[in-house]
Design an enzyme around this catalytic site. Structure first.
Site, mmCIF file in Angstrom:
data_model
loop_
_atom_site.group_PDB
_atom_site.id
_atom_site.type_symbol
_atom_site.label_atom_id
_atom_site.label_comp_id
_atom_site.label_asym_id
_atom_site.label_seq_id
_atom_site.Cartn_x
_atom_site.Cartn_y
_atom_site.Cartn_z
ATOM 1 N N LYS A 78 30.213 43.648 46.076
ATOM 2 C CA LYS A 78 29.399 45.539 45.605
ATOM 3 C C LYS A 78 28.880 45.715 44.019
ATOM 4 O O LYS A 78 29.468 45.061 43.079
ATOM 5 C CB LYS A 78 31.116 46.361 45.756
ATOM 6 C CG LYS A 78 31.777 46.186 46.966
ATOM 7 C CD LYS A 78 32.588 45.311 46.763
ATOM 8 C CE LYS A 78 33.635 44.949 47.872
ATOM 9 N NZ LYS A 78 34.231 43.552 48.168
ATOM 10 N N HIS A 123 42.916 48.273 46.220
ATOM 11 C CA HIS A 123 41.159 47.622 46.540
ATOM 12 C C HIS A 123 41.676 47.461 45.141
ATOM 13 O O HIS A 123 39.921 46.469 45.293
ATOM 14 C CB HIS A 123 40.611 48.918 47.157
ATOM 15 C CG HIS A 123 39.171 48.439 47.091
ATOM 16 N ND1 HIS A 123 37.942 48.240 46.805
ATOM 17 C CD2 HIS A 123 39.619 47.149 48.694
ATOM 18 C CE1 HIS A 123 37.273 47.504 48.138
ATOM 19 N NE2 HIS A 123 38.302 46.845 49.602
ATOM 20 N N HIS A 168 29.981 39.704 50.056
ATOM 21 C CA HIS A 168 31.428 40.800 50.335
ATOM 22 C C HIS A 168 30.943 41.944 48.579
ATOM 23 O O HIS A 168 32.209 42.206 48.015
ATOM 24 C CB HIS A 168 32.638 40.669 50.791
ATOM 25 C CG HIS A 168 33.847 41.043 50.240
ATOM 26 N ND1 HIS A 168 34.954 40.971 49.689
ATOM 27 C CD2 HIS A 168 34.158 42.070 50.953
ATOM 28 C CE1 HIS A 168 35.576 41.635 50.346
ATOM 29 N NE2 HIS A 168 35.394 42.838 51.274
ATOM 30 N N LYS A 211 40.520 44.722 42.434
ATOM 31 C CA LYS A 211 40.276 43.046 42.072
ATOM 32 C C LYS A 211 40.056 43.560 40.948
ATOM 33 O O LYS A 211 39.130 43.247 40.161
ATOM 34 C CB LYS A 211 38.903 42.457 42.342
ATOM 35 C CG LYS A 211 38.766 42.962 44.111
ATOM 36 C CD LYS A 211 38.802 43.883 44.935
ATOM 37 C CE LYS A 211 38.108 43.838 46.169
ATOM 38 N NZ LYS A 211 38.990 44.526 47.140
#
Length: 588
Positions: free
Chosen positions: A492, A256, A490, A258
């Site tokens: 976090k 997950h 989107h 990036k």
């Protein structure tokens, strides 16, 4: 009966995969059950000198399709059912790269032809170095987008755009430009030599429109469901331009993270976005926004150059991922001194024993907080923006809260594992801090009224069985509305401030991790040794950013001119009041 609602078994990212399929209606392929992942696997080109200057030794993945039954998108068969490559009409399995017409045989013939020609000085295909001085491009507000000064090797202070590190929101089509950035401005395809990329979701065709593979080599740190899929992915890309690195995976979990390591002539750009390598996460559809941290690292002539703690943890993460050691070692050619004010935060998808459990997950977050002198015994305010919520409980929220104070994970672990009267006494204590911990997650109303509407909320995930659980901390949930009205988030991001506006140092986390056990881990007792062990499902990464010069600024003002606050604060506490229902992606 909707049996798929129970198929994820608390695996938030498994739910995300299904949500993405619903949102995109990606009618691609059949799925198969995940096979056990082999240990770290890296392709080896045989070149012992491979590093950031010479190219990769070691991946984009195809989009992750779901199972097609009678032409309809169905849920995964299990909580970690994962895809295999698409079957074409010819019966040959392929990935998104082959769909672009990247014929492997043809590419190899072209490569050999280029090698033959390379002796000719006039050959147009010989890679050309960028001139030492580059034209300045500016976006609204005068923010420089490209290197502007002499970038010769050894320059002590080249005027790079992001020498000190910055945070930007991603550009969104249809909105005024302010504190934002486009992916083209990050990648600068005309000058990019090497791109090391990781992502949870990929749009291959879109990505290759942003990177010129004739000039730029790519290393993609990616997920594959089986050895067979790995081989198919390798077979459908030009091996001399695109390579793959597949991190070892737990039986359930996700790649997950990036991360972008971008090599330009004489400097390295490090980018840590919250979004994936897909167009809607970078604002091209005007319905979704994200954030990204950027810092430019100039090359150094200092043979005794020492990596900062940030650099050490970055290398630790890349090594665990399986990236080639020579490439990792070549990071020491760059000056990391400006990263000393930051910390690289990661979650490595493994079980961690010994001293390793203190370096990753929420334990690593607490360690990083302490290392920067940010630890405190005083109360703190936490505001956590998330795009996905799974089977969250007060154990996790308590662990994150303690980490924000500088705890290495043992405080919550010892309370949870204590026995007898001690455990009963500790249960009476507040374990999730309802007055100063806010989770920002959009309500059904917010998604429905967004610019993209309900059809574009598929990557924002929560299920009713988790929300309705008696252990779910609904009292913490606030509505998440963007300060750019109509956009979904989107993002976090965790913002930490001193309680009741005390003027002490505040900080933020920007990265890939949602608020979930998969993303941050869980500390348990190792049966063999009796010592703590941290179990992590996912691979995640982010950056901890302290705010400076806090003496006269407190509360949200501490982040002013440092980090753009993406959401309306404090947000309506609809979870506690039960005034609204959250966005439940399976029940929209």
């Amino acid at each position: 009966m909707d049996t798929h609602r129970d198929s994820f078994d608390g695996d938030e990212e498994g739910a995300v995969r299904y949500a993405i399929a619903l949102s995109l209606q990606d009618h691609n392929a059949l799925t198969s059950h995940s096979t056990a992942q082999n240990p770290i696997e890296v392709e080896n080109s045989g070149n012992e000198d491979d590093d950031l200057d010479n190219g990769p030794k070691c991946p984009p993945t195809p989009k992750k399709p779901t199972q097609l039954i009678d032409g309809n998108v169905k849920a995964p068969m299990t909580s970690h059912s994962l895809p295999v490559p698409q079957t074409t009409t010819s019966g040959i399995q392929s990935t998104g790269f082959s769909a672009l017409g990247l014929d492997r045989k043809k590419m190899e013939e072209e490569r050999l032809a280029r090698l033959t020609k390379r002796k000719a000085p006039h050959d147009d295909e010989i890679p050309k170095r960028c001139p030492q001085r580059v034209k300045i491009d500016r976006q609204p507000g005068g923010i420089p987008l490209k290197t502007t000064a002499d970038t010769s090797v050894g320059t002590k202070s080249p005027q790079l755009p992001y020498l000190k590190g910055v945070v930007r929101k991603t550009w969104a089509s249809g909105y005024p430009r302010q504190d934002d950035i486009k992916i083209e401005e990050i990648l600068q395809k005309d000058h990019l030599e090497l791109a090391v990329l990781s992502s949870f979701q990929w749009d291959d065709e879109w990505l290759l429109s942003k990177i010129d593979t004739k000039k730029t080599k790519m290393i993609c740190i990616a997920f594959a469901s089986s050895d067979y899929q790995k081989e198919q992915m390798r077979a459908n890309v030009p091996r001399d331009r695109i390579r793959f690195c597949f991190p070892p995976m737990m039986p359930a979990g996700s790649m997950h993270s990036k991360l972008q390591l971008l090599k330009f002539p004489n400097y390295l750009r490090l980018a840590i976005p919250t979004g994936n390598l897909v167009p809607y996460d970078w604002g091209e559809t005007g319905i979704m926004e994200n954030m990204v941290f950027l810092i430019d690292l100039p090359m150094t002539k200092d043979s005794a150059n020492q990596l900062t703690m940030f650099g050490q943890e970055l290398c630790y993460f890349l090594k665990a991922s399986g990236l080639d050691e020579n490439l990792i070692n070549s990071l020491s050619k760059y000056d990391f001194s400006e990263t000393n004010r930051y910390r690289f935060i990661h979650t490595i998808g493994q079980s961690h024993v010994g001293e390793g459990w203190q370096r990753t997950g929420y334990c690593g977050l607490g360690r990083a907080v302490k290392s920067l002198g940010l630890a405190t015994a005083s109360k703190v305010e936490l505001d956590f923006v998330v795009a996905s919520l799974g089977s969250v409980n007060t154990d996790l929220t308590s662990a994150i809260y303690n980490a924000a104070q500088g705890d290495n994970g043992l405080m919550e672990y010892e309370k949870r594992t204590a026995g007898g009267r001690k455990k009963a006494a500790q249960k009476t204590e507040s374990s999730y801090h309802p007055d100063n911990f806010r989770i920002y997650f959009p309500s059904h109303e917010t998604v429905s009224r967004s610019r993209g509407g309900k059809n574009n909320g598929g990557t924002i995930c929560l299920q009713s069985k988790w929300w309705d659980s008696p252990t779910f901390p609904r009292e913490l949930v606030h509505d998440c509305k963007s300060v750019r009205p109509g956009l979904l988030m989107h993002t976090k991001a965790l913002f930490v401030r001193q309680y009741q506006n005390q003027s002490q140092t505040s900080w933020a986390y920007i990265g890939s991790a949602n608020l979930s056990e998969s993303a941050w881990g869980r500390l348990v007792k190792d049966r063999a040794s009796g010592q703590p062990k941290l179990n992590c499902r996912n691979w995640e990464c982010g950056v901890l950013i302290p705010m400076e010069s806090q003496a006269v600024k407190s509360g949200w003002a501490a982040f002013e001119n440092k980090i753009p606050i993406p959401m309306v604060v404090p947000g309506e506490a609809y979870g506690k009041a039960n005034s609204k229902k959250p966005w439940l992606f399976l029940e929209a």
